[in-house]
Design a protein around this motif. Structure first.
Motif, short mmCIF file in Angstrom:
data_model
loop_
_atom_site.label_atom_id
_atom_site.label_comp_id
_atom_site.label_asym_id
_atom_site.label_seq_id
_atom_site.Cartn_x
_atom_site.Cartn_y
_atom_site.Cartn_z
N MET A 100 -1.51 65.71 -25.49
CA MET A 100 -0.23 65.22 -25.03
C MET A 100 -0.26 63.70 -24.91
O MET A 100 -1.25 63.12 -24.51
CB MET A 100 0.13 65.81 -23.67
N ILE A 101 0.85 63.05 -25.23
CA ILE A 101 0.85 61.60 -25.26
C ILE A 101 0.91 61.03 -23.85
O ILE A 101 0.19 60.12 -23.50
CB ILE A 101 2.05 61.08 -26.08
N ASN A 102 1.83 61.54 -23.03
CA ASN A 102 1.94 60.97 -21.70
C ASN A 102 2.29 62.07 -20.70
O ASN A 102 2.40 63.24 -21.05
CB ASN A 102 3.00 59.86 -21.68
N PHE A 114 4.97 62.75 -19.02
CA PHE A 114 6.25 63.44 -19.20
C PHE A 114 6.09 64.59 -20.17
O PHE A 114 6.54 65.72 -19.92
CB PHE A 114 7.30 62.43 -19.71
N GLU A 115 5.42 64.33 -21.27
CA GLU A 115 5.22 65.38 -22.27
C GLU A 115 4.32 66.47 -21.73
O GLU A 115 4.53 67.66 -21.98
CB GLU A 115 4.63 64.77 -23.54
N LYS A 140 4.11 67.31 -18.63
CA LYS A 140 4.92 68.07 -17.67
C LYS A 140 5.83 69.06 -18.41
O LYS A 140 5.97 70.22 -18.00
CB LYS A 140 5.76 67.11 -16.85
N LEU A 141 6.42 68.59 -19.51
CA LEU A 141 7.28 69.48 -20.30
C LEU A 141 6.47 70.68 -20.78
O LEU A 141 6.92 71.82 -20.72
CB LEU A 141 7.81 68.73 -21.53
N TYR A 142 5.29 70.42 -21.29
CA TYR A 142 4.44 71.47 -21.82
C TYR A 142 4.09 72.47 -20.71
O TYR A 142 4.19 73.69 -20.88
CB TYR A 142 3.17 70.89 -22.43
#
Lengths: 388, 166
Positions: free
Chosen positions: A1-3, A5-6, A8-10
Motif C-alpha cells: 500500500m502506498i500510504n 489512506f490506501e 485504511k481503505l484496504y
C-alpha cells in the motif's frame, strides 16, 4: 500500500465478505447447475441415453425383470445413486440403497445424521428436477412427506440424546440438520424467484423447510437453556405467538362484520347455520322467544363461507392452544411449528371470508316470500317480519 | 482437461474468489442482496465458459470482467442508495456494538465516495484498494497496460480523497 489512506481503505474493505452460510448456499447452487448441465449433455448416440429413457422402449413389467437381472450382476446401486423420482432406478435408490444405510445407524446421533442426509437427498432431487423443468406437484408433495418423516426421526434422536445426558451431541446434531436445511431453503427460494415454470408446490416446500430450520434452531436453543443457567431469548417464538393471536383476532372481527343482524340469541340459528363466534359480538334487541332474524339476514351462499371460515378459525384456535402448551413445557421447536400453523390457518379463514364477501344477502325467514338478488353487492328489497 | 477436472478447477476458482468477487460487487452496488445475486450470476456465466471447453488463460481476470459487466448493467437499472435504504433491504448492522456501527458508516462513506467517481475509475479503485491487486493484475482484468492503470489509480485516489475530505 502506498500510504495510510490506501491502507485504511484496504482494511475497511477486508471487513466485508460472505458469511459461511452464504458461501455454502452459493456453492450448492453452482453445483446444482453443474449437475444439471452434465445431465443435459448426454448424447442420443450414447448407450446411457437409452438406459436412462428405457421406459420409452420397454414395457414396465419387463423393466422390473431387467432390473432384477442387473441386481444379480451388481453395480446397480452405484447407478441408482443418481436416479430421480419417476426413473426406473429410483426405487432401488430409496428402497435398497438407503435402507442398507439405515442398517448401520445404531445410535441416535448416527440415525439423525442419516436422516439429515436423506432429507438433503430429497431436496436435491426436487432442485435438480425443478431446474430441468420436470418437477410436478405430486413429486414435490411426496418429497415433502418423506422430509417430514426424516425430520421426525431427527427430532426424536435429538430428544433421545438430551435424555441420555449427551446435550453436546444433541446440539451438534440439531445444528447440522438446521444448516443443511438452510442451504437448501436458499436454493429453493432461488428456483422460485428465477424460474417461471416452477409451481407453487416448490414455494410451499421452501416455506416448510424454513419453518423446520427455525424449529430446529429453537430446539437447539432450548437444549442450551435447559443445560445451562443462561436465559434463553425466545423473541422469535413470542413474536410468532403474537402473530398467530393477531391473525385469529383479525378474522374474528371480520366474521363479525360479515353479516349484521338486529335479532339474535346465543344459540340462534341463521338459515340453519350456527355462528358461535358471531352471535356474542352482535348486539341483540330481540325477545327471548323470537326465533327469526330481523331486517338483514344471510343467504345460503354467504352462510356457507362463514361456516367454512368458522371451522378454519376453530382449527387455528386449537393450534394456538397446542402451541402455547408446548411453549409452557419449553418444547420450543414444536411450539414454533404449531404457532406458525395457527397463523397460517387463521389467514386461510380470512381468505375464505374474503371470497364470500361478494355474495348477496337474502332473507331467511320462512314466512316471508323470498327473492334472490343475483347482482353483486345488492341486498334484498323484501322486508321481514318477526314471528313469535 | 476432462469433465471432472474442469468441474474441480471451477469449484477451486469459486472457493478462492467468492468473497473477493462479492466484496467487489458490494462496494459498487447498493444492496448486499444484489451483490450476492450478481456474484452468483458472474460465477454461473464463468462456468459456461468452463463447460464449453474455452481456453481460459486468466480465470481470475475473467470472473472480475464478467462481474464488472453485470455491475454496469445494474447501474443502468438502478441508482445508488444510502445506508438507511441498505438496512431496509436487509443489510444488517449489529447495533449493540458501537465500534461496528462506526465501521459500517465508514464503509458506507467509502462506498458512496467510490460511486461518485467516474465509471472508468470505480473498477480500478475497488480492485486496487479493496482487493489489493497490483496494477499489472488489474491491467489483465481491465485490458489496459500497467502504466495506464497506475495513472488512473493516482487520479482516482486524489479524487477520492477530495470527496472524503481527507
Amino acid at each position: 500500500m502506498i500510504n495510510k489512506f490506501e491502507e485504511k481503505l484496504y482494511n475497511l474493505g477486508q471487513k466485508i465478505g460472505l458469511t459461511f452460510d452464504e458461501r455454502e448456499a452459493m456453492r450448492a447452487r453452482l453445483l446444482s447447475k453443474i449437475a444439471y448441465s452434465e445431465r443435459d449433455t448426454l448424447s442420443p448416440y450414447s448407450p446411457m441415453f437409452y438406459w436412462r429413457n428405457i421406459s420409452l422402449y420397454v414395457k414396465p413389467q419387463y423393466v422390473s425383470m431387467a432390473l432384477l437381472a442387473v441386481l444379480l450382476i451388481g453395480g446397480i446401486s452405484t447407478a441408482a445413486e443418481k436416479a430421480l423420482p419417476g426413473q426406473p432406478l429410483y426405487q432401488v435408490k430409496t428402497s435398497v440403497n438407503e435402507n442398507v444405510l439405515g442398517l448401520f445407524a445404531f445410535t441416535p446421533q448416527s440415525k439423525a445424521q442419516l436422516h439429515t442426509e436423506l432429507a438433503v437427498r430429497r431436496l436435491e432431487e426436487v432442485e435438480t428436477m425443478a431446474m430441468a423443468g420436470t418437477l410436478d406437484a405430486t413429486t414435490t408433495a411426496q418429497a415433502e412427506s418423506k422430509i417430514d418423516s426424516n425430520l421426525a426421526v431427527i427430532k426424536d434422536s435429538v430428544k433421545q440424546l438430551e435424555t441420555d445426558n449427551n446435550s453436546a451431541a444433541a446440539v451438534d446434531t440439531s445444528s447440522k440438520a438446521e444448516s443443511s436445511l438452510k442451504v437448501h431453503e436458499a436454493i429453493l427460494d432461488t428456483l422460485v424467484d428465477g424460474n417461471a415454470t416452477v409451481n407453487n408446490a416448490v414455494q410451499d416446500l421452501a416455506t416448510k423447510v424454513s419453518i423446520q430450520a427455525t424449529a430446529l434452531s429453537l430446539d437447539r436453543a432450548g437444549i442450551d437453556s435447559r443445560n445451562s443457567s443462561t436465559t434463553l431469548s425466545i423473541e422469535v417464538l413470542l413474536s410468532q405467538q403474537k402473530a398467530a393471536q393477531d391473525a385469529i383476532s383479525a378474522v374474528q372481527v371480520s366474521l363479525a362484520s360479515a353479516t349484521s343482524s338486529t335479532a339474535t340469541t346465543t344459540d340462534e340459528k341463521l338459515g340453519g347455520v350456527e355462528l358461535p363466534y358471531i352471535t356474542p359480538l352482535i348486539s341483540s334487541s330481540t325477545e327471548a322467544t323470537s326465533t327469526i332474524i330481523g331486517t338483514t339476514t344471510i343467504n345460503v351462499a354467504t352462510s356457507t363461507y362463514i361456516n367454512k371460515a368458522e371451522i378454519k378459525l376453530q382449527q387455528a384456535s386449537d393450534l394456538l392452544s397446542q402451541g402455547n402448551a408446548k411453549l409452557d413445557v419449553k418444547d420450543y421447536g414444536d411450539s414454533f411449528v404449531l404457532l406458525k400453523q395457527a397463523e397460517d390457518t387463521a389467514r386461510e379463514a380470512g381468505k375464505i371470508l374474503e371470497a364470500g364477501e361478494k355474495t348477496v344477502i337474502m332473507p331467511v325467514d320462512s314466512d316471508v316470500s323470498t327473492s334472490i338478488a343475483t347482482s353483486t353487492g345488492t341486498s334484498s328489497s323484501s322486508t321481514t317480519s318477526t314471528v313469535e | 482437461m476432462d469433465k471432472e477436472e474442469t468441474k474441480q478447477a471451477f469449484i477451486a476458482l469459486y472457493d478462492t474468489l467468492s468473497s473477493a468477487i462479492f466484496r467487489h460487487c458490494f462496494f459498487r452496488l447498493s444492496s448486499r442482496e444484489r451483490a450476492l445475486e450478481i456474484s452468483q450470476e458472474a460465477f454461473l456465466k464463468v462456468w459456461e465458459y468452463f463447460d464449453r471447453g474455452t481456453d481460459i488463460k486468466n480465470p481470475t481476470a475473467l470472473v472480475y470482467r464478467v462481474a464488472n459487466n453485470l455491475i454496469i448493467d445494474e447501474y443502468r437499472r438502478k441508482k445508488m442508495v444510502s445506508l438507511d435504504m441498505m438496512q431496509e433491504s436487509g443489510f444488517d448492522i449489529e447495533d449493540d456494538d458501537e465500534g461496528k456501527i462506526m465501521e459500517f458508516m465508514e464503509i458506507d462513506k467509502v462506498r458512496q465516495a467510490i460511486a461518485k467517481l467516474p465509471e472508468k475509475y470505480r473498477q480500478v479503485v475497488t480492485l486496487r484498494f479493496v482487493e489489493g491487486l497490483s496494477p499489472s493484475e488489474i491491467g489483465e482484468i481491465v485490458k489496459r497496460t500497467e502504466n495506464s492503470v497506475s495513472v488512473q489509480l493516482n487520479r482516482a485516489i486524489k479524487m477520492l480523497q477530495e470527496i472524503l475530505h481527507i
